[in-house]
Scaffold this motif. Sequence first.
Motif, short mmCIF file in Angstrom:
data_model
loop_
_atom_site.label_atom_id
_atom_site.label_comp_id
_atom_site.label_asym_id
_atom_site.label_seq_id
_atom_site.Cartn_x
_atom_site.Cartn_y
_atom_site.Cartn_z
N VAL A 245 -58.41 -0.55 -57.89
CA VAL A 245 -58.10 0.83 -57.52
C VAL A 245 -58.08 1.65 -58.79
N THR A 246 -58.66 2.84 -58.74
CA THR A 246 -58.70 3.73 -59.90
C THR A 246 -57.45 4.60 -59.94
N LEU A 247 -56.75 4.50 -61.08
CA LEU A 247 -55.56 5.31 -61.34
C LEU A 247 -55.78 6.06 -62.64
N SER A 248 -55.68 7.37 -62.60
CA SER A 248 -55.87 8.19 -63.81
C SER A 248 -57.17 7.83 -64.53
N ASP A 249 -58.24 7.70 -63.74
CA ASP A 249 -59.59 7.43 -64.26
C ASP A 249 -59.75 6.04 -64.84
N GLN A 250 -58.80 5.13 -64.61
CA GLN A 250 -58.92 3.75 -65.09
C GLN A 250 -58.69 2.79 -63.93
N ARG A 251 -59.56 1.78 -63.83
CA ARG A 251 -59.41 0.81 -62.75
C ARG A 251 -58.25 -0.15 -63.03
N HIS A 252 -57.55 -0.51 -61.96
CA HIS A 252 -56.50 -1.52 -62.03
C HIS A 252 -56.84 -2.64 -61.05
N ALA A 253 -56.84 -3.88 -61.52
CA ALA A 253 -57.03 -5.02 -60.63
C ALA A 253 -55.99 -4.96 -59.52
N THR A 254 -56.44 -5.18 -58.28
CA THR A 254 -55.59 -4.95 -57.12
C THR A 254 -55.74 -6.08 -56.12
N ARG A 255 -54.63 -6.39 -55.43
CA ARG A 255 -54.65 -7.41 -54.38
C ARG A 255 -54.11 -6.81 -53.09
N TRP A 256 -54.80 -7.10 -51.98
CA TRP A 256 -54.33 -6.71 -50.65
C TRP A 256 -53.97 -7.97 -49.86
N SER A 257 -52.82 -8.01 -49.26
CA SER A 257 -52.46 -9.13 -48.40
C SER A 257 -53.25 -9.07 -47.10
N LYS A 258 -53.20 -10.15 -46.33
CA LYS A 258 -53.87 -10.18 -45.03
C LYS A 258 -53.34 -9.06 -44.14
N GLN A 259 -52.06 -8.72 -44.31
CA GLN A 259 -51.46 -7.67 -43.49
C GLN A 259 -51.75 -6.27 -44.04
N GLY A 260 -52.35 -6.20 -45.23
CA GLY A 260 -52.73 -4.92 -45.80
C GLY A 260 -51.84 -4.40 -46.91
N ALA A 261 -50.76 -5.13 -47.25
CA ALA A 261 -49.90 -4.68 -48.35
C ALA A 261 -50.68 -4.72 -49.66
N VAL A 262 -50.58 -3.65 -50.44
CA VAL A 262 -51.38 -3.51 -51.65
C VAL A 262 -50.49 -3.71 -52.88
N THR A 263 -51.01 -4.48 -53.88
CA THR A 263 -50.26 -4.80 -55.09
C THR A 263 -51.13 -4.54 -56.31
N ASP A 264 -50.60 -3.84 -57.27
CA ASP A 264 -51.26 -3.62 -58.56
C ASP A 264 -51.06 -4.87 -59.41
N LEU A 265 -52.16 -5.58 -59.74
CA LEU A 265 -52.05 -6.77 -60.58
C LEU A 265 -51.84 -6.41 -62.05
N GLY A 266 -52.02 -5.17 -62.38
CA GLY A 266 -51.67 -4.70 -63.70
C GLY A 266 -52.76 -4.85 -64.73
N VAL A 267 -52.45 -4.33 -65.91
CA VAL A 267 -53.35 -4.36 -67.06
C VAL A 267 -52.64 -5.11 -68.18
#
Length: 301
Positions: A245-267
Amino acid sequence: MELAELPGSTRSQAFAVNAAGVLVGVSGTDAGEYAVRWASNGTLSQLPMPPGAMWSDASAINDAGLIAGNIDLQAAWWSPAGAVTLLPVPNGFSGSYVEAVNADGVMVGDALRGSSGNYGAIRWTTGGTATELAMLPNAHSAHATAINASGFITGYVDVGPARHAVRWAPDGTITDLGVLPGANLAIVWGINDAGIMVGAALTGEGPQAVRWAVDGTATVLGMLPNGTEARAISVNTGGTIVGDVTLSDQRHATRWSKQGAVTDLGVPPGRVASSAYAINDTGVVAGYSIDVNDNPHATRW
């Protein structure tokens, strides 16, 4: 954590990870990158190339340890022991590229059609048989991006100015997954063994991460707070999805659960961006992080 790089390297990327936690990708410099394998403990090894070859990359690995990739614009694969085999360039094409391999060693990718600038989606066996996959009517270019254990293949096809997400059945039948309403671009990047597909589509709000059900129903995935763009690139057997997901013009590795919950894996510390390319069934994620000089570095989460 960031992974080891070949001596003298300024950049690396991890593109795939198998059930044992073995990752594959590239390491090198702007002048040339080379296919590498990281063992589950992080030990790095460079994959061999034929004499005279200039560069290589490893794009996929299956659970048996077979690695698929490319050497000097030609599709190739490595046995678990490291023996390399070049795959034939299909007739009428001038170059080829492998994107994915399944449990049976069937590989998919694309090949450049002469000097036209258009591509054909290709399926290879380890024995070297290459088959061009069907196009949609009036399409001029096609790309295969993933294949599951049953032989279903995903990718995208260009029809005029539009790019359609597609799926090929094991018998080669193509299904147009289309685009989202009001848009003209959709791409499938990954498929799991249950037939769930993930990718990205252009919407009125910009590029969004998308999950397609087996019946082709598309669902736009949730966005991180303040996110502006998203891509879903890989999905494991349990339905967990990774991408960015792009945040402030920078991509962040992201994980979505099967149910759709979204988590920023961070930098990672000292890096400015990250992206996740693959996830295995135990949740190990392969990808890269970006330094201040815009160089990627292979990363495992």
